[in-house]
Design a protein around this motif. Structure first.
Motif, PDB file in Angstrom:
ATOM      1  N   ALA A 368       0.854  -1.434   0.020  1.00  0.00           N
ATOM      2  CA  ALA A 368       0.078  -0.131  -0.043  1.00  0.00           C
ATOM      3  C   ALA A 368       0.784   1.158  -0.019  1.00  0.00           C
ATOM      4  N   VAL A 369       1.961   1.083   0.679  1.00  0.00           N
ATOM      5  CA  VAL A 369       2.927   2.348   0.557  1.00  0.00           C
ATOM      6  C   VAL A 369       3.561   2.591  -0.556  1.00  0.00           C
ATOM      7  N   LYS A 370       3.912   1.322  -1.082  1.00  0.00           N
ATOM      8  CA  LYS A 370       4.717   1.552  -2.640  1.00  0.00           C
ATOM      9  C   LYS A 370       3.491   1.971  -3.778  1.00  0.00           C
ATOM     10  N   SER A 371       2.544   1.478  -3.514  1.00  0.00           N
ATOM     11  CA  SER A 371       1.451   1.666  -4.614  1.00  0.00           C
ATOM     12  C   SER A 371       0.718   3.160  -4.736  1.00  0.00           C
ATOM     13  N   SER A 372       1.069   3.724  -3.578  1.00  0.00           N
ATOM     14  CA  SER A 372       0.460   5.261  -3.511  1.00  0.00           C
ATOM     15  C   SER A 372       1.200   6.139  -4.348  1.00  0.00           C
ATOM     16  N   VAL A 373       0.616   7.250  -5.015  1.00  0.00           N
ATOM     17  CA  VAL A 373       1.452   8.035  -6.123  1.00  0.00           C
ATOM     18  C   VAL A 373       1.126   9.333  -5.480  1.00  0.00           C
ATOM     19  N   LEU A 374       2.173  10.339  -5.085  1.00  0.00           N
ATOM     20  CA  LEU A 374       2.059  11.864  -4.790  1.00  0.00           C
ATOM     21  C   LEU A 374       1.922  12.357  -6.179  1.00  0.00           C
ATOM     22  N   LEU A 375       0.957  12.940  -6.533  1.00  0.00           N
ATOM     23  CA  LEU A 375       0.523  13.750  -7.886  1.00  0.00           C
ATOM     24  C   LEU A 375       0.973  15.038  -7.645  1.00  0.00           C
ATOM     25  N   LYS A 376       1.036  15.918  -6.354  1.00  0.00           N
ATOM     26  CA  LYS A 376       1.356  17.062  -6.354  1.00  0.00           C
ATOM     27  C   LYS A 376       1.552  17.588  -4.883  1.00  0.00           C
ATOM     28  N   ASN A 377       2.559  18.302  -4.884  1.00  0.00           N
ATOM     29  CA  ASN A 377       2.952  18.512  -3.484  1.00  0.00           C
ATOM     30  C   ASN A 377       3.624  19.981  -3.494  1.00  0.00           C
ATOM     31  N   ASN A 378       2.755  21.025  -3.009  1.00  0.00           N
ATOM     32  CA  ASN A 378       3.287  22.442  -2.844  1.00  0.00           C
ATOM     33  C   ASN A 378       3.637  22.663  -1.308  1.00  0.00           C
ATOM     34  N   GLY A 379       4.489  21.906  -0.975  1.00  0.00           N
ATOM     35  CA  GLY A 379       5.141  21.994   0.323  1.00  0.00           C
ATOM     36  C   GLY A 379       4.123  21.925   1.685  1.00  0.00           C
ATOM     37  N   VAL A 380       3.042  21.152   1.347  1.00  0.00           N
ATOM     38  CA  VAL A 380       1.909  20.918   2.581  1.00  0.00           C
ATOM     39  C   VAL A 380       2.287  19.547   3.130  1.00  0.00           C
ATOM     40  N   LEU A 381       2.974  18.476   2.346  1.00  0.00           N
ATOM     41  CA  LEU A 381       3.177  17.223   3.057  1.00  0.00           C
ATOM     42  C   LEU A 381       4.729  17.033   2.875  1.00  0.00           C
ATOM     43  N   PRO A 382       5.198  16.240   4.009  1.00  0.00           N
ATOM     44  CA  PRO A 382       4.672  15.726   5.059  1.00  0.00           C
ATOM     45  C   PRO A 382       4.020  16.696   6.171  1.00  0.00           C
ATOM     46  N   LEU A 383       3.009  16.024   6.731  1.00  0.00           N
ATOM     47  CA  LEU A 383       2.435  16.938   7.950  1.00  0.00           C
ATOM     48  C   LEU A 383       3.019  17.013   9.006  1.00  0.00           C
ATOM     49  N   ASP A 384       2.859  18.233   9.779  1.00  0.00           N
ATOM     50  CA  ASP A 384       3.644  18.326  11.108  1.00  0.00           C
ATOM     51  C   ASP A 384       2.761  17.463  12.016  1.00  0.00           C
ATOM     52  N   PRO A 385       3.645  16.524  12.702  1.00  0.00           N
ATOM     53  CA  PRO A 385       2.541  15.753  13.419  1.00  0.00           C
ATOM     54  C   PRO A 385       2.133  16.668  14.754  1.00  0.00           C
ATOM     55  N   GLU A 386       2.645  17.743  15.023  1.00  0.00           N
ATOM     56  CA  GLU A 386       2.346  18.700  16.114  1.00  0.00           C
ATOM     57  C   GLU A 386       1.324  19.503  15.706  1.00  0.00           C
ATOM     58  N   ALA A 387       0.953  19.621  14.395  1.00  0.00           N
ATOM     59  CA  ALA A 387      -0.161  20.547  13.914  1.00  0.00           C
ATOM     60  C   ALA A 387      -1.460  20.256  14.388  1.00  0.00           C
ATOM     61  N   ASP A 388      -2.307  21.094  14.239  1.00  0.00           N
ATOM     62  CA  ASP A 388      -3.820  20.927  14.422  1.00  0.00           C
ATOM     63  C   ASP A 388      -4.575  20.549  13.257  1.00  0.00           C
ATOM     64  N   ILE A 389      -4.824  19.163  12.894  1.00  0.00           N
ATOM     65  CA  ILE A 389      -5.297  18.938  11.554  1.00  0.00           C
ATOM     66  C   ILE A 389      -6.735  18.736  11.461  1.00  0.00           C
ATOM     67  N   ALA A 390      -7.314  18.945  10.483  1.00  0.00           N
ATOM     68  CA  ALA A 390      -8.698  18.643  10.304  1.00  0.00           C
ATOM     69  C   ALA A 390      -8.742  17.290   9.255  1.00  0.00           C
ATOM     70  N   LEU A 391      -9.495  16.228   9.407  1.00  0.00           N
ATOM     71  CA  LEU A 391      -9.415  15.260   8.340  1.00  0.00           C
ATOM     72  C   LEU A 391     -11.146  15.144   7.848  1.00  0.00           C
ATOM     73  N   ILE A 392     -11.191  15.504   7.040  1.00  0.00           N
ATOM     74  CA  ILE A 392     -12.611  15.821   6.394  1.00  0.00           C
ATOM     75  C   ILE A 392     -12.921  15.027   5.072  1.00  0.00           C
ATOM     76  N   GLY A 393     -14.023  14.464   4.896  1.00  0.00           N
ATOM     77  CA  GLY A 393     -14.346  13.828   3.692  1.00  0.00           C
ATOM     78  C   GLY A 393     -14.934  12.432   3.871  1.00  0.00           C
ATOM     79  N   PRO A 394     -15.674  11.934   2.828  1.00  0.00           N
ATOM     80  CA  PRO A 394     -16.424  10.572   3.003  1.00  0.00           C
ATOM     81  C   PRO A 394     -15.420   9.320   3.542  1.00  0.00           C
ATOM     82  N   TYR A 395     -14.276   9.665   3.194  1.00  0.00           N
ATOM     83  CA  TYR A 395     -13.338   8.369   3.361  1.00  0.00           C
ATOM     84  C   TYR A 395     -12.174   8.981   4.699  1.00  0.00           C
ATOM     85  N   ALA A 396     -12.924   9.880   5.411  1.00  0.00           N
ATOM     86  CA  ALA A 396     -12.117   9.862   6.734  1.00  0.00           C
ATOM     87  C   ALA A 396     -12.126   8.848   7.900  1.00  0.00           C
TER      88      ALA A 396
END
Length: 719
Positions: A368-396
């Protein structure tokens, strides 16, 4: 049992016993035959009797060691000659431990992990009593409207061929007779099932024989060269003839040209479907055409058992054709050791031990790790584990991430993205659904907006429902559902950093997501450990390394779109976009939105100059192509270095580029490595207008890079 004993056994069989070996029925029909009064409904409609069921030679869809042991033992009590049942199932991307869908596995470009996934699927299936899997599916696909694209490994014949071999090795191992933890593999769907007109399942396939041989047949041939024991006929027509009754395809190519002597099985009811196709007047004619074509097992229709005896008696069909089919079936049963051990591998204790065990789940996580494809990243990922994060959407908080063909996998067993992120983050995680797959209420949206407003970063978990792809899952609109696109738009208004994670079974039209989000991670349907794998990718514990095995279109109006296309007599000059009388769209670029082979990483890789050992080569003297790749980032990462070749001039025009090799390299920060490819004359061969297979002397371009678009270029001449 040796060959003579098998031949002697066939000579002892009555015609009815022989024909019964050619019938495959589902487990529920077998289970209903103990009480004759239960032979009702669909069985009556199909013309199937209890006697047919009790005598049929193979069973589809039953699993569970105890159930298979019970049915096999009961069957053997009534088998006059002691011929056991074959148990077959659709073990497509895992049995109980579910791996990412095959399209995702293709995006890993990792042949060893693909082979391991098939080996694990075989181990679990064999313990549950199964003998044959209807996998791998190697149909080449260029149209994401087709729902079964999720079962393929992509649009490229070379890459598909390598995965075909890897899956067969994983399922069958090196000694199928002795290794009771392996399965016989059945490659499907022969042939060209992945090219239906309009992307509509079961629809007409129409192409030249040269294109069929060059692009669509190689992966089937690769699976057979690896020793695949079975092949399944496709639903579609090939050159106007349904595959299940296509003598030229099945006898001519498969049997005579490729020397395949294994079992050929129809797909579900495809023999009878020749009537609907207009290729047979009735069931009798369908049986005649299928047996003439060399179909050994008829799945889920009784054309053979009802009509082969009369066709033989009338002289239209030789009984030798029946004997030939029975011989192949018995040879497979013998190769599996079923005559000596009809319960081969079925073991409730072993089943309990290996199904969904920690070791298997770890492999599912890795893939699953090797199959995932990063399609775009303007500096948002990886997430800061200390940040306050909202996980939103039908697959949350959605467990339904296994995808179509999840065999006996249980969606409730899958690791949810929300729970996995909760375990890994040190800051505050707020989860809000925002909308359903295709519906939204004002209350859902308001809760999502409130959660997003308080967060530092928003992660949107979006995608298709599992049944929006898969068999019968063709679509003309391949965008995300409108409710989800509206959710993206509303969240984006807050001006917060947004990363989107996509769970889906096909390449999508990503407008409304790729242009709105700061980062996009394509997770596909990632399987049992999907939530854990995606969470680790989001926080940077794992580094994305997947590369697209299919191009993503600009819009559905552009499909089929694929990288290895031909040029035209009026190619568009990218610097002259206002020129009209060239091959282009007025409202869209020609190129895909995201090209074959594309994928980003948290590492940065730079390519040095391309080096060729010579600018001339011959059949006797290949050349080497080298490039030095450096990890200029701060994280250890995996780069997939890809080699493409273009034949500039051919007797038949050649694609603009074709994948001919690749190598995955793992580099530490600052580390460099030189990757060298050998280009041989054999790699330059193609099918000419007379279907001869050879190379042409002349000029070639060679390309090396991280995908099919962004490449370094060199040239050489074949002399």
């Amino acid at each position: 049992m040796d060959q003579k004993q098998i031949t002697d056994l066939i000579q002892q069989m009555t015609l009815e016993e022989k024909v019964a070996q050619l019938l495959q029925l589902t487990a529920d029909l077998h289970e209903g035959t103990q009480d004759q009064s239960q032979i009702t409904g669909p069985m009556e409609e199909m013309g199937i009797t209890g006697e047919m069921v009790r005598a049929s030679g193979s069973v589809l869809g039953l699993s569970g060691a105890s159930s298979i042991i019970d049915l096999q033992q009961e069957y053997m009590k009534n088998s006059r000659l002691g011929i056991p049942l074959l148990f077959m199932a659709d073990v497509i991307h895992g049995f109980k431990t579910i791996f990412p869908i095959p399209l995702a596995i293709g995006c890993s470009w990792d042949l060893q992990l693909a082979e391991k996934s098939a080996e694990i699927a075989a181990r679990e299936s064999a313990a549950a009593g199964i003998h044959v899997t209807f996998s791998p599916m190697v149909d080449l696909v260029r149209d994401p409207r087709w729902g079964r694209v999720m079962e393929t490994t992509g649009e490229d014949p070379y890459l598909n061929s390598l995965f075909a071999r890897a899956f067969v090795r994983g399922y069958q191992g090196s000694n199928l007779s002795e290794d009771k933890e392996r399965l016989a593999a059945c490659v499907k769907h022969f042939a060209a099932y992945g090219a239906p007109e309009g992307g509509r399942d079961y629809n007409t396939v129409n192409m030249s024989e040269r294109q069929l041989r060059e692009t669509y047949l190689p992966a089937y041939k690769a699976a057979l060269d690896e020793g695949c024991e079975m092949i399944m006929a496709s639903f579609n027509t090939v050159d106007g003839i349904p595959a299940s009754g296509n003598e030229k395809l099945m006898r001519g190519v498969l049997r005579d040209e490729w020397n395949f002597d294994g079992v050929l099985i129809s797909d579900w009811a495809s023999v009878r479907e020749m009537v609907a196709h207009g290729a047979a007047e009735d069931d009798c004619e369908a049986a005649y055409r299928a047996i003439r074509a060399g179909v050994d097992i008829e799945m889920m229709t009784p054309c053979y058992v009802q009509h082969l005896p009369e066709l033989i008696q009338s002289g239209r069909v030789s009984e030798a054709l029946i004997d030939e089919a029975v011989l192949r079936i018995l040879q497979l049963k013998n190769k599996l050791g079923l005559f000596e051990d009809p319960l081969r591998g079925a073991d409730p204790a072993r089943e309990s031990e290996v199904l969904f065990c920690a070791q298997h789940r770890e492999a599912a996580y890795d893939l699953a790790v090797k199959s995932s494809v990063l399609l775009k990243n303007n500096g948002v990922l990886p997430l800061d584990p200390e940040a306050d994060i909202a996980l939103i959407g039908p697959y949350a908080g959605q467990e339904d991430i296994l995808g179509w063909w999840a065999c006996v996998g249980v969606k409730e067993d899958a690791v949810q993205l929300g729970s996995a992120m909760q375990e890994r983050l040190h800051g505050k995680l707020t989860i809000a659904e925002g909308c359903g797959i295709d519906t939204m209420t004002p209350d859902q949206l308001q809760k999502a907006v409130d959660a997003a407003r308080k967060a530092d970063v928003i992660v949107l978990a979006l995608g298709e429902a599992a049944d929006m792809s898969g068999e019968g899952g063709s679509r003309t609109d391949i965008k995300l559902p409108k409710a989800q696109l509206e959710l993206v738009k509303e969240i984006r208004k807050l001006g917060k950093p947004v990363a989107a994670v996509l769970f889906n079974g096909r390449p999508l039209d990503l407008h409304g997501v790729l242009d709105e989000a700061d980062a996009v991670l394509e997770a596909w349907f990632p399987g049992s450990e999907g939530g854990a794998a995606i969470a680790d990718l989001l926080i940077g514990k794992a580094n994305p390394s997947g590369r697209l095995a299919m191009s993503f279109p600009q819009s559905v109006g552009q499909v089929p779109v694929y990288y290895n296309t031909y040029n035209t007599g009026r190619p568009m000059d990218p610097s002259k976009t206002d020129e009209r009388y060239v091959s282009k769209y007025l409202d869209s670029p020609n190129e895909p939105l995201l090209p074959f082979g594309f994928g980003l990483s948290y590492s940065d890789f730079t390519y040095g100059e391309l080096s060729l050992t010579s600018h001339e080569m011959s059949a006797e003297q290949p050349l080497k192509v080298s490039v030095t790749v450096t990890n200029t980032g701060t994280r250890t990462g995996i780069e997939t270095v890809q080699l493409y070749i273009r034949d500039i001039t051919g007797e038949v025009v050649r694609p603009l580029r074709e994948l001919k090799g690749f190598e995955q390299i793992k580099l530490e920060p600052g580390e460099s490595r030189t990757v060298t490819f050998t280009v041989s004359e054999e790699m330059l061969r193609y099918y000419h207008s007379d279907l001869s297979y050879s190379s042409d002397p002349g000029r070639f371009h060679v390309f090396v890079g991280p995908n099919s678009r962004d490449t370094l270029q060199g040239s050489f001449e074949l002399v």
